[in-house]
Design a protein around this motif. Structure first.
Motif, PDB file in Angstrom:
ATOM      1  N   PRO A  59      59.800  46.639  37.024  1.00  0.00           N
ATOM      2  CA  PRO A  59      59.395  46.322  35.649  1.00  0.00           C
ATOM      3  C   PRO A  59      57.902  46.024  35.544  1.00  0.00           C
ATOM      4  CG  PRO A  59      61.417  45.155  36.217  1.00  0.00           C
ATOM      5  CD  PRO A  59      60.930  45.801  37.488  1.00  0.00           C
ATOM      6  N   GLY A  60      57.241  46.727  34.623  1.00  0.00           N
ATOM      7  CA  GLY A  60      55.826  46.487  34.357  1.00  0.00           C
ATOM      8  C   GLY A  60      54.861  47.116  35.334  1.00  0.00           C
ATOM      9  N   MET A  61      55.351  47.711  36.427  1.00  0.00           N
ATOM     10  CA  MET A  61      54.441  48.196  37.462  1.00  0.00           C
ATOM     11  C   MET A  61      53.596  49.383  36.990  1.00  0.00           C
ATOM     12  SD  MET A  61      53.323  47.398  40.423  1.00  0.00           S
ATOM     13  CE  MET A  61      54.553  46.321  41.163  1.00  0.00           C
ATOM     14  N   GLN A  62      54.172  50.284  36.205  1.00  0.00           N
ATOM     15  CA  GLN A  62      53.386  51.425  35.720  1.00  0.00           C
ATOM     16  C   GLN A  62      52.269  50.972  34.794  1.00  0.00           C
ATOM     17  OE1 GLN A  62      55.308  55.105  34.571  1.00  0.00           O
ATOM     18  NE2 GLN A  62      57.221  54.484  35.586  1.00  0.00           N
ATOM     19  N   ASP A  63      52.477  49.844  34.093  1.00  0.00           N
ATOM     20  CA  ASP A  63      51.423  49.320  33.224  1.00  0.00           C
ATOM     21  C   ASP A  63      50.223  48.823  34.030  1.00  0.00           C
ATOM     22  OD1 ASP A  63      52.719  49.763  30.754  1.00  0.00           O
ATOM     23  OD2 ASP A  63      53.958  47.977  31.066  1.00  0.00           O
ATOM     24  N   GLU A  64      50.424  48.565  35.328  1.00  0.00           N
ATOM     25  CA  GLU A  64      49.313  48.132  36.173  1.00  0.00           C
ATOM     26  C   GLU A  64      48.267  49.234  36.359  1.00  0.00           C
ATOM     27  OE1 GLU A  64      48.848  44.964  37.238  1.00  0.00           O
ATOM     28  OE2 GLU A  64      50.615  44.544  36.022  1.00  0.00           O
ATOM     29  N   MET A  65      48.594  50.457  35.963  1.00  0.00           N
ATOM     30  CA  MET A  65      47.620  51.548  35.994  1.00  0.00           C
ATOM     31  C   MET A  65      46.649  51.462  34.811  1.00  0.00           C
ATOM     32  SD  MET A  65      47.993  53.551  38.644  1.00  0.00           S
ATOM     33  CE  MET A  65      47.237  55.113  38.165  1.00  0.00           C
ATOM     34  N   ARG A  66      46.903  50.577  33.863  1.00  0.00           N
ATOM     35  CA  ARG A  66      46.109  50.525  32.642  1.00  0.00           C
ATOM     36  C   ARG A  66      44.872  49.652  32.778  1.00  0.00           C
ATOM     37  NH1 ARG A  66      50.213  50.067  27.572  1.00  0.00           N
ATOM     38  NH2 ARG A  66      48.191  50.217  26.532  1.00  0.00           N
ATOM     39  N   ARG A  67      44.870  48.752  33.792  1.00  0.00           N
ATOM     40  CA  ARG A  67      43.688  47.914  34.033  1.00  0.00           C
ATOM     41  C   ARG A  67      43.744  47.420  35.476  1.00  0.00           C
ATOM     42  NH1 ARG A  67      47.094  44.700  35.405  1.00  0.00           N
ATOM     43  NH2 ARG A  67      48.174  43.151  34.129  1.00  0.00           N
ATOM     44  N   PRO A  68      42.582  47.141  36.071  1.00  0.00           N
ATOM     45  CA  PRO A  68      42.587  46.681  37.464  1.00  0.00           C
ATOM     46  C   PRO A  68      43.046  45.233  37.554  1.00  0.00           C
ATOM     47  CG  PRO A  68      40.361  46.640  36.608  1.00  0.00           C
ATOM     48  CD  PRO A  68      41.217  47.239  35.525  1.00  0.00           C
ATOM     49  N   MET A  69      43.853  44.939  38.562  1.00  0.00           N
ATOM     50  CA  MET A  69      44.336  43.578  38.742  1.00  0.00           C
ATOM     51  C   MET A  69      43.531  42.843  39.807  1.00  0.00           C
ATOM     52  SD  MET A  69      46.507  41.406  40.603  1.00  0.00           S
ATOM     53  CE  MET A  69      47.331  39.893  40.156  1.00  0.00           C
ATOM     54  N   MET A  70      42.971  43.590  40.769  1.00  0.00           N
ATOM     55  CA  MET A  70      42.208  42.937  41.834  1.00  0.00           C
ATOM     56  C   MET A  70      41.270  43.928  42.504  1.00  0.00           C
ATOM     57  SD  MET A  70      44.991  42.649  44.970  1.00  0.00           S
ATOM     58  CE  MET A  70      46.425  42.438  43.896  1.00  0.00           C
ATOM     59  N   PRO A  71      40.160  43.435  43.067  1.00  0.00           N
ATOM     60  CA  PRO A  71      39.431  44.209  44.058  1.00  0.00           C
ATOM     61  C   PRO A  71      39.731  43.633  45.452  1.00  0.00           C
ATOM     62  CG  PRO A  71      37.967  42.571  43.138  1.00  0.00           C
ATOM     63  CD  PRO A  71      39.338  42.327  42.530  1.00  0.00           C
ATOM     64  N   ILE A  72      39.666  44.483  46.447  1.00  0.00           N
ATOM     65  CA  ILE A  72      39.677  44.049  47.837  1.00  0.00           C
ATOM     66  C   ILE A  72      38.285  44.314  48.380  1.00  0.00           C
ATOM     67  CG2 ILE A  72      40.649  44.355  50.139  1.00  0.00           C
ATOM     68  CD1 ILE A  72      43.205  45.384  48.793  1.00  0.00           C
ATOM     69  N   ILE A  73      37.665  43.280  48.924  1.00  0.00           N
ATOM     70  CA  ILE A  73      36.279  43.379  49.395  1.00  0.00           C
ATOM     71  C   ILE A  73      36.228  43.109  50.892  1.00  0.00           C
ATOM     72  CG2 ILE A  73      33.931  42.465  49.132  1.00  0.00           C
ATOM     73  CD1 ILE A  73      34.787  41.637  46.245  1.00  0.00           C
ATOM     74  N   LYS A  74      35.608  44.017  51.607  1.00  0.00           N
ATOM     75  CA  LYS A  74      35.457  43.854  53.055  1.00  0.00           C
ATOM     76  C   LYS A  74      33.970  43.722  53.371  1.00  0.00           C
ATOM     77  CE  LYS A  74      36.638  45.993  57.489  1.00  0.00           C
ATOM     78  NZ  LYS A  74      37.387  47.103  58.169  1.00  0.00           N
ATOM     79  N   ALA A  75      33.632  42.692  54.132  1.00  0.00           N
ATOM     80  CA  ALA A  75      32.225  42.443  54.473  1.00  0.00           C
ATOM     81  C   ALA A  75      32.119  42.033  55.934  1.00  0.00           C
ATOM     82  CB  ALA A  75      31.664  41.328  53.589  1.00  0.00           C
ATOM     83  N   GLN A  76      30.924  42.162  56.446  1.00  0.00           N
ATOM     84  CA  GLN A  76      30.657  41.821  57.847  1.00  0.00           C
ATOM     85  C   GLN A  76      29.425  40.922  57.924  1.00  0.00           C
ATOM     86  OE1 GLN A  76      31.007  44.954  60.849  1.00  0.00           O
ATOM     87  NE2 GLN A  76      28.991  44.421  61.600  1.00  0.00           N
ATOM     88  N   LYS A  77      29.550  39.863  58.693  1.00  0.00           N
ATOM     89  CA  LYS A  77      28.408  38.956  58.864  1.00  0.00           C
ATOM     90  C   LYS A  77      27.340  39.674  59.693  1.00  0.00           C
ATOM     91  CE  LYS A  77      26.998  34.545  60.857  1.00  0.00           C
ATOM     92  NZ  LYS A  77      27.430  33.288  61.527  1.00  0.00           N
ATOM     93  N   LYS A  78      26.124  39.664  59.183  1.00  0.00           N
ATOM     94  CA  LYS A  78      25.044  40.328  59.892  1.00  0.00           C
ATOM     95  C   LYS A  78      24.752  39.610  61.209  1.00  0.00           C
ATOM     96  CE  LYS A  78      22.812  41.950  55.647  1.00  0.00           C
ATOM     97  NZ  LYS A  78      21.610  41.853  54.782  1.00  0.00           N
ATOM     98  N   SER A  79      24.456  40.386  62.231  1.00  0.00           N
ATOM     99  CA  SER A  79      24.160  39.791  63.541  1.00  0.00           C
ATOM    100  C   SER A  79      22.699  39.356  63.609  1.00  0.00           C
ATOM    101  CB  SER A  79      24.460  40.788  64.641  1.00  0.00           C
ATOM    102  OG  SER A  79      23.726  41.974  64.458  1.00  0.00           O
TER     103      SER A  79
END
Length: 243
Positions: A223-243
């Motif tokens: 239920p409601g999952m196809q509506d999740e295509m209508r707007r973004p719910m989250m970003p996933i961000i990957k980062a690395q600490k500079k050496s």
């Protein structure tokens, strides 16, 4: 203040969610998040806002030397402890803003849908940078600024009760919002995409990936999952600490 997840009724509703009952397989973002995670073998891992501890278990299952899960909710951690089958996982009941660790304590820091519960992001990122070793990995998901901006996190409905659109308003006015989640008012904090990304860049991180997960096709019948295509719910961000 008592954590909302320790409210009996709220926690019971949360426990009925697909992601609560099925774990990572029940999280719509998991197919996107999984390939972004680092190699955990032999690594020291910190999970901030660990909840039921699903990601802690995944890290341990994939060879992590040690895993620390931090969460403020007593009820969430009680479930996490019950599910824990690894002696090298430690759970701490603490606020992620208050918990402290020695410099270079971790090789990887992960967090799933937790940072929108904290008022200030910059101080936490500074501390995470200290806790990580050089080249350490930082991967997190957070509710999307489009999702948090207006505040209510509910659709706008037409006169027939059908979804019309999702509201985006007051985008550049960062700060506290009152969302409607699991039939309860829940305090969350909105910040812009610039704040998330630029805070990483100005605190010693290199951003390596930014992905907005779409609901997987095998979950579209929920239920409601196809509506999740209508707007973004989250970003996933990957980062690395500079050496």
């Amino acid at each position: 203040m008592k954590n909302i997840y320790d409210n009996e009724e709220f926690f019971e509703n949360y426990s009925q969610m697909t992601r609560s009952q099925q774990g990572l397989a029940g999280a719509g973002e998991w197919p996107t998040l999984k390939p972004l995670l680092p190699d955990f073998k032999g690594k020291r891992v910190l999970d901030l806002g660990c909840g039921y501890g699903w990601h802690c278990l995944y890290a341990a299952e994939h060879g992590a030397a040690s895993v620390v899960g931090v969460d403020q909710s007593e009820k969430m951690l009680k479930v996490a402890e019950q599910k824990n089958t690894f002696p090298n996982i430690t759970y701490l009941q603490a606020s992620m803003e208050a918990v402290t660790f020695a410099p270079a304590s971790f090789d990887s820091v992960i967090s799933s849908l937790a940072f929108h519960y904290i008022p200030a992001f910059d101080p936490l990122v500074k501390r995470i940078a200290e806790w990580l070793v050089p080249d350490g990995q930082f991967i997190f998901s957070v509710e999307h600024p489009v999702f948090t901006a207006e505040g209510s996190q509910d659709w706008i409905y037409d006169e027939l009760g059908e979804i019309s659109h999702f509201p985006v308003d007051h985008y550049f006015y960062e700060g506290q919002r009152t969302a409607h989640f699991l039939d309860k008012p829940v305090t969350k904090y909105h910040r812009t995409l610039t704040s998330y990304l630029d805070t990483l860049l100005t605190n010693g991180f290199q951003i390596t990936r930014v992905v907005e997960p779409q609901p997987p096709k095998n979950m579209w019948d929920l239920p409601g999952m196809q509506d999740e295509m209508r707007r973004p719910m989250m970003p996933i961000i990957k980062a690395q600490k500079k050496s």
